[in-house]
Design a protein around this motif. Structure first.
Motif, mmCIF file in Angstrom:
data_model
loop_
_atom_site.group_PDB
_atom_site.id
_atom_site.type_symbol
_atom_site.label_atom_id
_atom_site.label_comp_id
_atom_site.label_asym_id
_atom_site.label_seq_id
_atom_site.Cartn_x
_atom_site.Cartn_y
_atom_site.Cartn_z
ATOM 1 N N THR A 1 19.093 72.908 133.050
ATOM 2 C CA THR A 1 19.289 71.535 132.576
ATOM 3 C C THR A 1 18.737 70.557 133.604
ATOM 4 O OG1 THR A 1 21.451 70.999 133.557
ATOM 5 C CG2 THR A 1 21.461 72.244 131.473
ATOM 6 N N THR A 2 18.068 69.538 133.124
ATOM 7 C CA THR A 2 17.566 68.468 133.981
ATOM 8 C C THR A 2 17.174 67.303 133.078
ATOM 9 O OG1 THR A 2 16.120 67.973 135.859
ATOM 10 C CG2 THR A 2 15.110 69.119 133.986
ATOM 11 N N THR A 3 16.998 66.152 133.654
ATOM 12 C CA THR A 3 16.636 64.952 132.902
ATOM 13 C C THR A 3 15.954 63.975 133.847
ATOM 14 O OG1 THR A 3 18.613 65.219 131.510
ATOM 15 C CG2 THR A 3 17.528 63.094 131.436
ATOM 16 N N PRO A 4 14.949 63.229 133.401
ATOM 17 C CA PRO A 4 14.369 62.194 134.256
ATOM 18 C C PRO A 4 15.445 61.227 134.741
ATOM 19 C CG PRO A 4 13.046 62.497 132.276
ATOM 20 C CD PRO A 4 14.296 63.300 132.075
ATOM 21 N N ALA A 5 15.225 60.672 135.910
ATOM 22 C CA ALA A 5 16.236 59.798 136.513
ATOM 23 C C ALA A 5 16.650 58.667 135.595
ATOM 24 C CB ALA A 5 15.703 59.249 137.837
ATOM 25 N N GLU A 6 15.689 58.103 134.867
ATOM 26 C CA GLU A 6 16.010 56.956 134.014
ATOM 27 C C GLU A 6 16.827 57.342 132.785
ATOM 28 O OE1 GLU A 6 11.738 58.300 133.158
ATOM 29 O OE2 GLU A 6 13.044 57.983 134.901
ATOM 30 N N GLU A 7 16.931 58.642 132.500
ATOM 31 C CA GLU A 7 17.703 59.091 131.344
ATOM 32 C C GLU A 7 19.019 59.763 131.723
ATOM 33 O OE1 GLU A 7 15.299 61.518 128.784
ATOM 34 O OE2 GLU A 7 13.571 60.159 128.905
ATOM 35 N N MET A 8 19.327 59.789 133.012
ATOM 36 C CA MET A 8 20.572 60.428 133.456
ATOM 37 C C MET A 8 21.796 59.683 132.924
ATOM 38 S SD MET A 8 20.213 63.221 135.219
ATOM 39 C CE MET A 8 21.870 63.289 135.884
ATOM 40 N N ARG A 9 22.852 60.438 132.661
ATOM 41 C CA ARG A 9 24.140 59.863 132.295
ATOM 42 C C ARG A 9 25.160 60.191 133.378
ATOM 43 N NH1 ARG A 9 24.622 60.928 125.692
ATOM 44 N NH2 ARG A 9 22.735 59.727 125.171
ATOM 45 N N ALA A 10 26.031 59.250 133.654
ATOM 46 C CA ALA A 10 27.001 59.410 134.731
ATOM 47 C C ALA A 10 27.802 60.694 134.561
ATOM 48 C CB ALA A 10 27.948 58.206 134.759
ATOM 49 N N GLY A 11 27.831 61.494 135.611
ATOM 50 C CA GLY A 11 28.601 62.726 135.601
ATOM 51 C C GLY A 11 27.888 63.907 134.984
ATOM 52 N N SER A 12 26.686 63.701 134.426
ATOM 53 C CA SER A 12 25.970 64.770 133.744
ATOM 54 C C SER A 12 24.940 65.415 134.662
ATOM 55 C CB SER A 12 25.267 64.231 132.501
ATOM 56 O OG SER A 12 24.398 65.191 131.951
ATOM 57 N N CYS A 13 24.582 66.661 134.348
ATOM 58 C CA CYS A 13 23.491 67.345 135.042
ATOM 59 C C CYS A 13 22.295 67.524 134.113
ATOM 60 C CB CYS A 13 23.947 68.687 135.602
ATOM 61 S SG CYS A 13 24.785 69.770 134.435
ATOM 62 N N GLY A 14 22.199 66.662 133.100
ATOM 63 C CA GLY A 14 21.032 66.651 132.234
ATOM 64 C C GLY A 14 21.174 67.480 130.972
ATOM 65 N N ARG A 15 20.048 67.643 130.289
ATOM 66 C CA ARG A 15 19.981 68.395 129.033
ATOM 67 C C ARG A 15 19.138 69.651 129.212
ATOM 68 N NH1 ARG A 15 18.000 63.479 125.263
ATOM 69 N NH2 ARG A 15 16.715 63.174 127.117
ATOM 70 N N ALA A 16 19.160 70.509 128.215
ATOM 71 C CA ALA A 16 18.430 71.774 128.286
ATOM 72 C C ALA A 16 16.955 71.545 128.579
ATOM 73 C CB ALA A 16 18.604 72.546 126.984
ATOM 74 N N MET A 17 16.395 72.342 129.482
ATOM 75 C CA MET A 17 14.993 72.230 129.880
ATOM 76 C C MET A 17 14.171 73.308 129.185
ATOM 77 S SD MET A 17 13.334 72.330 133.738
ATOM 78 C CE MET A 17 13.241 74.124 133.881
ATOM 79 N N GLY A 18 12.962 72.947 128.777
ATOM 80 C CA GLY A 18 12.065 73.918 128.159
ATOM 81 C C GLY A 18 12.627 74.449 126.858
ATOM 82 N N ASP A 19 12.529 75.787 126.679
ATOM 83 C CA ASP A 19 13.021 76.375 125.437
ATOM 84 C C ASP A 19 14.456 76.877 125.550
ATOM 85 O OD1 ASP A 19 12.863 78.671 126.953
ATOM 86 O OD2 ASP A 19 11.458 79.730 125.642
ATOM 87 N N THR A 20 15.162 76.446 126.581
ATOM 88 C CA THR A 20 16.535 76.911 126.799
ATOM 89 C C THR A 20 17.464 76.456 125.676
ATOM 90 O OG1 THR A 20 16.254 76.863 129.191
ATOM 91 C CG2 THR A 20 18.511 76.861 128.374
ATOM 92 N N GLU A 21 18.255 77.384 125.172
ATOM 93 C CA GLU A 21 19.334 77.084 124.227
ATOM 94 C C GLU A 21 20.663 77.165 124.977
ATOM 95 O OE1 GLU A 21 19.132 79.168 120.331
ATOM 96 O OE2 GLU A 21 17.426 80.199 121.249
ATOM 97 N N LEU A 22 21.559 76.239 124.675
ATOM 98 C CA LEU A 22 22.858 76.208 125.330
ATOM 99 C C LEU A 22 23.978 76.188 124.294
ATOM 100 C CD1 LEU A 22 22.157 73.411 127.997
ATOM 101 C CD2 LEU A 22 22.064 75.890 128.357
ATOM 102 N N LYS A 23 25.095 76.802 124.651
ATOM 103 C CA LYS A 23 26.296 76.665 123.835
ATOM 104 C C LYS A 23 27.515 76.775 124.735
ATOM 105 C CE LYS A 23 26.632 81.557 122.336
ATOM 106 N NZ LYS A 23 26.722 82.451 121.135
ATOM 107 N N VAL A 24 28.601 76.139 124.312
ATOM 108 C CA VAL A 24 29.855 76.171 125.040
ATOM 109 C C VAL A 24 30.805 77.087 124.277
ATOM 110 C CG1 VAL A 24 31.746 74.798 125.981
ATOM 111 C CG2 VAL A 24 29.440 73.827 125.871
ATOM 112 N N VAL A 25 31.401 78.042 124.993
ATOM 113 C CA VAL A 25 32.107 79.146 124.360
ATOM 114 C C VAL A 25 33.533 79.243 124.896
ATOM 115 C CG1 VAL A 25 32.091 81.665 124.061
ATOM 116 C CG2 VAL A 25 29.949 80.388 124.016
#
Length: 512
Positions: free
Chosen positions: A328-352
């Motif tokens: 997970t990563t995101t450009p600095a201008e798109e960061m949200r407080a407390g977050s470590c970004g969104r899925a990078m590349g073709d990565t799929e994520l789920k919370v289990v």
């Protein structure tokens, strides 16, 4: 497809451009391409076969990079070892990897004498030794004639250029071994393929870097964050990497003013030291646009300091060695407080949930990942591999998160670090964030301590700012108005420095 393509392709496009700056010396792409080719030849002439492992026990610097890239080009698998480990720890990792050679410096070679016979290697090569011999080599010199057999006519293999899809023959071959830090148990060798590493470097570069960027890589190069997303990432963009041997806040601040990097890549502890250094106000840091951090969550107070005081963008990434390492990563201008970004590349994520059921938006659970970033598993550890690399290509990260409706990931804590206080869940990061708000605190970590009634209770280990004074009772009183009683640390231990790994992770197992 070969990781060496990242350097070779940039060398073809801009051979004279600065690829690496280290302690006042600049290496062009063309020069580094030649030096790494020469070391690939050394390996082949020395009888190291493609697929065999060599150990690299070196501090951050051009020697480590030349050895690693040269090994990639030769099809040899480098086991890049944490240079801060003690001899017995090194022995465990080198012997487990079945390395045939070990490259190290003279000082570390002397330190390994007590474990020499149990390393299992055929040869120990001393890098840049002052005493030339058949077992020493100066990797950074263009003239090796007296130091090693690199004048042999043997030529290292030249893989085909990268395809647009970054997938080619040999891409799934194991490229390197990187051992987990062992903060929660015995280190395990993570097998990263050429595809894993190239894809992670290229995808990270697409988000963050351009050909005119100069990236100061403060993270150690024996850590995947430093070498893959730092050096290989900026090389994938055709930019310049600035590398330091060891991090110290004041010299790094001076270096920023001198070489004018546009971006910085490190870990929260480094940013913490630089932010609190009196020298920061005296340095011209205006060249910096973005500071990147990973390996541990950045306290909210430090993020505010970067944006308000430093006037720079902040980009946080998340991952583990097992996922090459960033997912997970995101450009600095798109960061949200407390977050470590969104899925990078073709990565799929789920919370289990613990039962394996996928959870909904903003519900806390374990993060699972799937995609090109997921590694080939643990070396010679089929049982450990099966525990976390599960059906349908999913990898269980062991990290507790929540994910919002837009896919932003918010790290709560490590599942293994959760403290069970009489049935109540306490995540150390929640407590640490509040401790960091105290003006006297420089660093802090919270771990579990045994309790005869509740099973476990929180214990805080705190380092204070220079000259600051703070009593345990005063800190707990500071926390009490904003924190549930079961989350309050029962004890506070003050230390000169919180013990952390080279990658910036708190050594919780040691503290426990």
């Amino acid at each position: 497809m070969n990781i060496g393509d990242l350097l070779r392709d940039s060398a073809k496009m801009r051979p004279g451009h600065a690829a690496l700056i280290y302690e006042g010396r600049t290496y062009s792409y063309g020069e580094l391409d030649r030096l790494t080719d020469r070391f690939a030849t050394v390996l082949q002439v020395g009888g190291v076969q493609a697929g065999q492992v060599i150990g690299l026990l070196l501090e951050s610097g051009p020697e480590l990079l030349i050895a690693a890239i040269g090994a990639f080009k030769a099809g040899v698998v480098p086991n890049i070892v944490n240079a801060m480990l003690r001899p017995e720890e090194v022995r465990v990792i080198i012997a487990d990897s079945e390395a045939v050679w070990l490259l190290t410096d003279a000082e570390r070679e002397r330190g390994l004498q007590s474990v020499r016979e149990r390393l299992g290697v055929r040869r120990i090569i001393i890098v840049d030794s002052e005493i030339p011999s058949s077992d020493s080599i100066d990797l950074c010199s263009a003239h090796h004639e007296q130091r090693s057999p690199i004048d042999s006519p043997a030529v290292p293999p030249h893989p085909q250029p990268l395809s647009p899809e970054y997938r080619g023959e040999g891409s799934k071959q194991v490229a390197c071994l990187l051992y987990t830090s062992g903060t929660t148990g015995q280190p395990k060798g993570v097998m990263l393929t050429h595809l894993n590493v190239i894809d992670n470097a290229v995808q990270f570069a697409r988000v963050h870097f351009g050909p005119d960027d100069m990236l100061l890589v403060a993270a150690p190069l024996f850590h995947c964050w430093g070498i893959i997303n730092g050096v290989l990432g900026i090389w994938a963009a055709g930019g310049t990497a600035v590398v330091i041997r060891r991090f110290k806040a004041d010299p790094v601040l001076e270096l920023i003013e001198k070489v004018r990097p546009t971006q910085f890549l490190g870990v929260p502890a480094m940013v913490n030291h630089m932010t609190r250094s009196p020298a920061r106000a005296e340095r011209d840091l205006r060249s910096l646009r973005v500071i990147h951090s990973a390996a541990a969550p950045m306290p909210a107070e430090l993020i505010s300091a970067l944006r308000d005081d430093w006037k720079v963008g902040y980009a946080e990434s998340y991952g583990l060695t097992e996922v090459s390492p960033v997912i997970t990563t995101t450009p600095a201008e798109e960061m949200r407080a407390g977050s470590c970004g969104r899925a990078m590349g073709d990565t799929e994520l789920k919370v289990v949930c613990p039962e394996g059921r996928t959870l909904g938006v903003d519900v806390v659970g374990e993060l699972w990942a799937r995609g090109t970033a997921v590694s080939a598993g643990y070396y010679k550890r089929p049982e450990a591999t099966a525990e976390v690399f599960v059906a349908d290509g999913w990898f269980r990260t062991g990290d507790i998160v929540r994910m919002d409706a837009d896919g932003y990931v918010f790290l709560v804590d490590r599942a293994k670090d959760m403290i069970n206080v009489g049935g109540e869940k306490v995540y150390p990061r929640d407590v640490e964030e509040v401790i960091f708000r105290h003006p006297a605190v420089a660093d802090a970590v919270v771990v579990a301590a045994p309790d005869p009634v509740l099973g476990e209770v929180p214990r805080a280990v705190v380092a204070l700012k220079p000259g600051a004074e703070l009593a345990a009772e005063a800190l707990i009183a500071f926390l009490r108005p904003v924190m549930a009683t079961f989350k309050l640390p029962r004890t506070v231990e003050f230390v000169e420095a919180v013990p952390r790994s080279a990658s910036g992770k708190a050594l919780r197992r040691l503290l426990r």
